[in-house]
Scaffold this active site. Structure first.
Site, PDB file in Angstrom:
ATOM      1  N   LYS A  38       3.295 -30.151 -44.875  1.00  0.00           N
ATOM      2  CA  LYS A  38       2.188 -29.332 -45.389  1.00  0.00           C
ATOM      3  C   LYS A  38       2.754 -28.056 -46.006  1.00  0.00           C
ATOM      4  CE  LYS A  38      -0.480 -26.065 -44.050  1.00  0.00           C
ATOM      5  NZ  LYS A  38      -0.641 -25.402 -45.360  1.00  0.00           N
ATOM      6  N   GLU A  52      11.097 -20.778 -37.457  1.00  0.00           N
ATOM      7  CA  GLU A  52      11.753 -19.676 -38.177  1.00  0.00           C
ATOM      8  C   GLU A  52      10.643 -18.698 -38.543  1.00  0.00           C
ATOM      9  OE1 GLU A  52      14.035 -21.449 -41.369  1.00  0.00           O
ATOM     10  OE2 GLU A  52      15.498 -22.251 -39.971  1.00  0.00           O
ATOM     11  N   CYS A  71      12.227 -13.544 -45.637  1.00  0.00           N
ATOM     12  CA  CYS A  71      12.207 -13.153 -44.223  1.00  0.00           C
ATOM     13  C   CYS A  71      13.449 -12.341 -43.853  1.00  0.00           C
ATOM     14  CB  CYS A  71      12.129 -14.387 -43.353  1.00  0.00           C
ATOM     15  SG  CYS A  71      13.507 -15.501 -43.655  1.00  0.00           S
ATOM     16  N   GLU A  83       6.471  -5.979 -39.697  1.00  0.00           N
ATOM     17  CA  GLU A  83       6.938  -6.630 -40.929  1.00  0.00           C
ATOM     18  C   GLU A  83       5.904  -6.402 -42.031  1.00  0.00           C
ATOM     19  OE1 GLU A  83       6.665 -10.962 -41.325  1.00  0.00           O
ATOM     20  OE2 GLU A  83       8.745 -10.973 -41.963  1.00  0.00           O
TER      21      GLU A  83
HETATM   22  P1  NAD Z   1       1.934 -18.058 -42.526  1.00  0.00           P
HETATM   23  O1  NAD Z   1       2.366 -18.110 -41.111  1.00  0.00           O
HETATM   24  O2  NAD Z   1       0.665 -17.379 -42.865  1.00  0.00           O
HETATM   25  O3  NAD Z   1       1.808 -19.518 -43.141  1.00  0.00           O
HETATM   26  C1  NAD Z   1       2.863 -20.448 -43.108  1.00  0.00           C
HETATM   27  C2  NAD Z   1       2.296 -21.849 -43.130  1.00  0.00           C
HETATM   28  O4  NAD Z   1       1.559 -22.066 -41.933  1.00  0.00           O
HETATM   29  C3  NAD Z   1       1.343 -22.133 -44.284  1.00  0.00           C
HETATM   30  O5  NAD Z   1       1.570 -23.446 -44.734  1.00  0.00           O
HETATM   31  C4  NAD Z   1      -0.028 -22.017 -43.618  1.00  0.00           C
HETATM   32  O6  NAD Z   1      -1.030 -22.765 -44.255  1.00  0.00           O
HETATM   33  C5  NAD Z   1       0.269 -22.565 -42.245  1.00  0.00           C
HETATM   34  N1  NAD Z   1      -0.629 -22.121 -41.180  1.00  0.00           N
HETATM   35  C6  NAD Z   1      -1.259 -20.932 -41.077  1.00  0.00           C
HETATM   36  N2  NAD Z   1      -1.989 -20.879 -39.924  1.00  0.00           N
HETATM   37  C7  NAD Z   1      -1.802 -22.078 -39.297  1.00  0.00           C
HETATM   38  C8  NAD Z   1      -2.276 -22.640 -38.086  1.00  0.00           C
HETATM   39  N3  NAD Z   1      -3.088 -21.972 -37.263  1.00  0.00           N
HETATM   40  N4  NAD Z   1      -1.890 -23.892 -37.763  1.00  0.00           N
HETATM   41  C9  NAD Z   1      -1.045 -24.590 -38.567  1.00  0.00           C
HETATM   42  N5  NAD Z   1      -0.575 -24.114 -39.734  1.00  0.00           N
HETATM   43  C10 NAD Z   1      -0.933 -22.866 -40.094  1.00  0.00           C
HETATM   44  O7  NAD Z   1       3.168 -17.413 -43.304  1.00  0.00           O
HETATM   45  P2  NAD Z   1       3.235 -17.009 -44.826  1.00  0.00           P
HETATM   46  O8  NAD Z   1       2.369 -15.809 -45.031  1.00  0.00           O
HETATM   47  O9  NAD Z   1       3.004 -18.235 -45.634  1.00  0.00           O
HETATM   48  O10 NAD Z   1       4.793 -16.605 -44.975  1.00  0.00           O
HETATM   49  C11 NAD Z   1       5.295 -15.333 -44.750  1.00  0.00           C
HETATM   50  C12 NAD Z   1       5.853 -15.225 -43.346  1.00  0.00           C
HETATM   51  O11 NAD Z   1       6.844 -16.223 -43.148  1.00  0.00           O
HETATM   52  C13 NAD Z   1       6.563 -13.920 -43.069  1.00  0.00           C
HETATM   53  O12 NAD Z   1       6.227 -13.497 -41.787  1.00  0.00           O
HETATM   54  C14 NAD Z   1       8.040 -14.287 -43.117  1.00  0.00           C
HETATM   55  O13 NAD Z   1       8.889 -13.442 -42.379  1.00  0.00           O
HETATM   56  C15 NAD Z   1       8.003 -15.654 -42.549  1.00  0.00           C
HETATM   57  N6  NAD Z   1       9.203 -16.413 -42.952  1.00  0.00           N
HETATM   58  C16 NAD Z   1      10.193 -16.609 -42.031  1.00  0.00           C
HETATM   59  C17 NAD Z   1      11.354 -17.290 -42.402  1.00  0.00           C
HETATM   60  C18 NAD Z   1      12.496 -17.508 -41.464  1.00  0.00           C
HETATM   61  O14 NAD Z   1      13.399 -18.283 -41.799  1.00  0.00           O
HETATM   62  N7  NAD Z   1      12.534 -16.869 -40.314  1.00  0.00           N
HETATM   63  C19 NAD Z   1      11.468 -17.788 -43.694  1.00  0.00           C
HETATM   64  C20 NAD Z   1      10.425 -17.562 -44.594  1.00  0.00           C
HETATM   65  C21 NAD Z   1       9.284 -16.869 -44.206  1.00  0.00           C
HETATM   66  O1  6OD Z   2      18.563 -20.084 -46.592  1.00  0.00           O
HETATM   67  C1  6OD Z   2      17.900 -20.716 -45.761  1.00  0.00           C
HETATM   68  O2  6OD Z   2      18.256 -21.835 -45.345  1.00  0.00           O
HETATM   69  C2  6OD Z   2      16.648 -20.149 -45.242  1.00  0.00           C
HETATM   70  N1  6OD Z   2      16.020 -20.853 -44.289  1.00  0.00           N
HETATM   71  C3  6OD Z   2      16.187 -18.980 -45.732  1.00  0.00           C
HETATM   72  C4  6OD Z   2      15.006 -18.347 -45.287  1.00  0.00           C
HETATM   73  C5  6OD Z   2      14.520 -17.310 -45.969  1.00  0.00           C
HETATM   74  C6  6OD Z   2      13.319 -16.651 -45.577  1.00  0.00           C
HETATM   75  O3  6OD Z   2      12.476 -16.250 -46.332  1.00  0.00           O
END
Ligand code: NAD
Ligand code: 6OD
Length: 487
Positions: free
Chosen positions: A179, A255, A289, A391
């Protein structure tokens, strides 16, 4: 009149339309990018059953080398349609063309190649065990797929993050339901076409579009016949997913968010450090992130560094991602812009000063409905400020001074998050010592976001559960059976 792209689901080897649809809006100018068919619960059930059948079918019997060859074929397909993927990613996210071309799409292909090669070369454990009769026993572990995996990913690096989970899950022989974020459905839809053309058996890969709560995301996380959820996104979403997954004791790999620190020592190479820290703060409009939102600079260098970073922020060319020379596009949506701007206002209320940015840039009126903000640098906030603790996920950082390495370590570690950090110094002894004391999953020294896909990737504290990358990914996506043979 332009024909709007209708993005379909992909279930059991076929493209499926659904009556319930939503619009994907462009963050560049508010126009409609695509109409997306939302998967309902019945379609998710159908996809799960298709995946379960696939696990028992030809996919299960496919020799590992052929499975790996299929992954290379998918990578070939991404490379063949490279510019279509770039266009899809830019249309959904508004990221500059150059970034999609140099990072997102190449990594989409590389993720498949790395795990295709790894699965053929990774050993499993074996131990010779002493026994009382002196003959001994041989223990060896065999790898099985974990089962049906739900993959839920965010919008910031759509293809990169999706394939980072999909490739190892397929390499280990699983069947998946993916998804993508409702904000970034386009590159995932193209990927379904590539996978279809590559000839993956029906049901192995399923794509279901939709939202999170009360929609496709929740249907996946609460589904009794999905064995594991691998998720990248916000920490609060991770927490909701854990609750939904708990009744069926699903395995989870998370993540999550970060509030990453960059630590700059006074002896750091000035020009390359300003450039590197600027990239760590502003890349992808601050929506990575791993981005640094807290910059700590050793006192003798502080004023000079603040001035240089602020000047870099002011020099960034913001605008239409398709225009030549654009360095920063919009945020992902107007909704996300409201959130980032609310932190800009909060920074002032909390006593901070903007030495660069702090508002909305003046741009071509054509972009007036876009989600643009100014790249910003803040000073003067107390460490307890919400802008230093939470964040923001935008092109902004707070800079504060420090005196000693011990103080820098304590400041960096004073966070509920623990994803990544960067340390900038010419003194390798300082670099190693500081790096080893940071409570994070990833430390870069004199660089940022330099990736080797074999290395462990993930976060401490609220930044995640588990590690992915190389053998760590294969460990999550596999079940190991130990076989003990008495000799
Ligand atoms: P989000 O958590 O709002 O959404 C991520 C995904 O989860 C989307 O596909 C969304 O539709 C789905 N989702 C939302 N609520 C849900 C639920 N209750 N049940 C199941 N699925 C659900 O995140 P975002 O706003 O799309 O992305 C930004 C965030 O992602 C930031 O906090 C960022 O730090 C984090 N992020 C972390 C990493 C990492 O590797 N640690 C990488 C990229 C992004
Ligand atoms: O480089 C990657 O494999 C990875 N998971 C990056 C994540 C970035 C976050 O926004």
């Amino acid at each position: 009149m332009a024909v709007t792209n209708v993005l379909r689901n992909y279930v059991d080897g076929a493209f499926v339309e659904t009556p319930r649809r939503f619009d994907k809006a462009s963050p560049v100018d508010g126009s409609r990018v695509a109409v997306v068919c939302e998967a309902d619960r019945a379609l998710v059930d159908q996809a799960v059953e298709a995946a379960r059948r696939a696990l028992q079918g030809p996919w299960r019997r496919l020799p590992m080398a052929e499975r790996a060859a299929l992954l290379h074929k998918i990578a070939d397909g991404i490379e063949r349609r490279f510019e279509e993927f770039v266009a899809a990613e830019v249309a959904d996210t508004g990221k500059p063309l150059a970034l999609a071309r140099s990072l997102d799409i190449p990594r989409g292909a590389a993720n498949f190649r790395v795990f295709a090669d790894l699965i053929k070369n990774v050993p499993t454990e074996s131990f010779l065990t002493d026994t009382a009769d002196g003959a001994g026993a041989l223990n060896y572990a065999v790898r099985h797929p974990l089962g049906v995996i739900g993959i839920i990913v965010p919008w910031n690096l759509p293809l990169l993050l999706l394939t980072w989970k999909l490739a190892p899950a397929l390499a280990a022989g699983n069947a998946v339901l993916v998804k993508p974020s409702e904000e970034t459905p386009s590159s995932a839809s193209l990927l379904a076409e590539v996978i279809h053309a590559a000839g993956l058996p029906a049901g192995v890969f399923n794509l279901v579009h939709g939202f999170g709560p009360d929609s496709t995301g929740e249907f996946l996380t609460s589904h009794p016949r999905i064995d594991a959820i691998t998720f990248t996104g916000e920490t609060s979403t991770g927490s909701a997913i854990m609750r939904a997954a708990a009744p069926h004791v699903k395995a989870v790999s998370f993540e999550l968010g970060g509030k990453n620190a960059a630590i700059v020592f006074a002896d750091a190479d000035f020009d390359s450090t300003v450039e590197g820290v600027a990239r760590a703060v502003f890349a992808n409009c601050g929506q990575v992130c791993l981005c640094a939102e807290r910059v700590y600079v050793q006192r003798p260098l502080f004023d000079r560094f603040v001035a240089a970073l602020a000047s870099t922020a002011r020099s960034i060319r913001i605008g239409d991602p398709l225009a030549e020379g654009t360095q920063m596009g919009p945020l992902i949506s107007r909704q996300h812009r409201d959130k980032v701007l609310s932190y800009y206002r909060l920074a002032l209320e909390e006593g901070g000063t903007f030495v660069a940015g702090g508002g909305i840039p003046a741009l071509d009126p054509r972009l007036a409905q876009g989600a643009y903000v100014e790249p910003s640098v803040i000073t003067g906030l107390p460490e307890s400020a919400r802008c230093v603790k939470e964040e923001i996920f935008g092109p902004v950082c707070h800079i504060a001074p420090f005196d000693t390495a011990e103080q820098a370590i304590a400041l960096a570690n004073d966070s509920r998050y623990g994803l990544a950090a960067s340390v900038w110094t010419r003194d390798l002894r300082t670099a190693h010592r500081v790096a080893q004391h940071l409570e994070v999953g990833i430390v870069w020294v004199n660089t940022w976001f330099l990736r080797d896909l074999r290395t462990p990737f993930g976060g401490n504290k609220l930044s995640g559960i588990g590690r992915e990358g190389g053998v760590h990914s294969l460990a999550f996506y596999s079940e190991l059976t130990n076989i003990c043979v008495k000799l």
